[in-house]
Design an enzyme around this catalytic site. Sequence first.
Site, PDB file in Angstrom:
ATOM      1  NE  ARG A  38      -4.473  -1.173   1.761  1.00  0.00           N
ATOM      2  CZ  ARG A  38      -5.464  -1.328   2.630  1.00  0.00           C
ATOM      3  NH1 ARG A  38      -5.262  -1.101   3.912  1.00  0.00           N
ATOM      4  NH2 ARG A  38      -6.655  -1.700   2.215  1.00  0.00           N
ATOM      5  CE  LYS A 199     -20.804 -13.942   8.533  1.00  0.00           C
ATOM      6  NZ  LYS A 199     -20.748 -12.556   9.021  1.00  0.00           N
ATOM      7  N   GLY A 352      -7.826  -6.573   0.202  1.00  0.00           N
ATOM      8  CA  GLY A 352      -8.062  -7.316   1.433  1.00  0.00           C
ATOM      9  C   GLY A 352      -7.326  -8.640   1.447  1.00  0.00           C
ATOM     10  N   GLY A 375     -12.879  -3.715   1.185  1.00  0.00           N
ATOM     11  CA  GLY A 375     -14.273  -3.255   1.229  1.00  0.00           C
ATOM     12  C   GLY A 375     -14.587  -2.294   0.086  1.00  0.00           C
TER      13      GLY A 375
HETATM   14  C1  3PG Z   1      -8.843  -1.347   4.928  1.00  0.00           C
HETATM   15  O1  3PG Z   1      -7.759  -1.848   5.240  1.00  0.00           O
HETATM   16  O2  3PG Z   1      -9.871  -2.031   4.694  1.00  0.00           O
HETATM   17  C2  3PG Z   1      -8.909   0.138   4.755  1.00  0.00           C
HETATM   18  O3  3PG Z   1      -7.715   0.737   5.099  1.00  0.00           O
HETATM   19  C3  3PG Z   1     -10.052   0.717   5.548  1.00  0.00           C
HETATM   20  O4  3PG Z   1      -9.879   0.436   6.913  1.00  0.00           O
HETATM   21  P1  3PG Z   1     -11.157   0.240   7.818  1.00  0.00           P
HETATM   22  O5  3PG Z   1     -11.844  -1.002   7.349  1.00  0.00           O
HETATM   23  O6  3PG Z   1     -10.652   0.141   9.226  1.00  0.00           O
HETATM   24  O7  3PG Z   1     -12.039   1.465   7.618  1.00  0.00           O
END
Ligand code: 3PG
Length: 398
Positions: A38, A199, A352, A375
């Site tokens: 990142r 899920k 993710g 997300g």
């Molecule tokens: C992540 O790693 O999913 C993003 O940096 C967002 O972080 P968060 O889910 O804690 O908002």
Amino acid sequence: MEKMTVRDIEVSGKRVLVRVDFNVPLDEETGTITDDSRIQATLPTIRYLVRRKARVILISHLGRPRGKVVDKLRLTVVAQRLSQILGQQVGIAVDCVGLEVEKSVESLKSGDVLLLENIRFHPEEEENNAAFAQALAHLADVYVNDAFGAAHRAHASTVGITNYLPAVAGLLLEKELKTLGGILTNPAHPFAMLIGGAKVSDKIGMIENVLDKVDSLLVGGGMAATFLKARSYEVGQSLVEEDKLDLTVRLMADMERRGVSFLLPVDVVIADALGAEANTKTASVADIPPQWRIVDIGPQTIENFSQGLQGCKTVFWNGPMGIYEIPQFAAGTKAMARSLAGLKATTVIGGGSTAEIVIDMGLAGRMTFVSTGGGASLRFLSSKVLPGVEALRDKKSS
Ligand code: 3PG
Ligand code: MG
């Protein structure tokens, strides 16, 4: 609507506040960064600004400190790593707002880079507090959002601040939107989606949104149990989302009507307990004993899924095929990662855990694109608004 980017504005000599997503994984014991992708991903924007003699102020969150100072989540290690890979000293501020920080910003020369302290040490960040957003804005002349991974959050540093400064996209954000947007609007066919993870409910928005775009859908991971159950298989102790059974039945009927090829596991690795010490065996999905649970896809399924991806021109993958954190249950996920890496196709990996796996296996370079947003990419592929993108200036139509 396309968004203005850092290329569309004057940045020379300006104080440019860049929201980045430096939420990197840290080693629990040593606190060192275990994967700096990142950070690497933001280099194009940072270098662009440095070359143009902007005064660069970076802001990020790290972890979920919930509005309090948590020493383990300080960004010092991130500033050090960024200094190394950028080849220039990156200062770390004591906080992200306040007099001390203003002084640090004041002393920046053209081309300097300063990283502010973890913005989530302040509860006002996640509350999207207006006064806090204004205090942040006070530090700069221009705002750039390059934090695709946090673009689904409506926080002070992703949304609130855009009320007080000219706000444009960074080069990473632009690339994420172009790549993921391309998948939605103009994928080369055949287009396959490989979906896994725990899920159905996490992925359903995306699956429904792409049904009219994909040629095939392959479902593994924990969520396959709900689909199997909907097809009347007994899945033992596997988690079934009872409230999603009707929906999965409808989805499968819909796919059949549309001629979408749909692949579910035909065999699975099952275990009689959840831990690494469990007994395991491979079984047909028709043969799962009541006390056992699905923990991975089986060898025939790996074969079927890999075959299913052959000849595809676009493949998007999100979600592990089993409980990959436990090495005994990671074979299916790893096999699929290798299978994607070998394709002559546009391969896009959701952020993710899926990105982590691919990076961990050293295969990131063999994929077309690995998203930095978990997300955020799911939300984007569900065609839902990303507040952090929405808030940026629209490109003027030419
Ligand atoms: C992540 O790693 O999913 C993003 O940096 C967002 O972080 P968060 O889910 O804690 O908002
Ligand atoms: Mg997250």
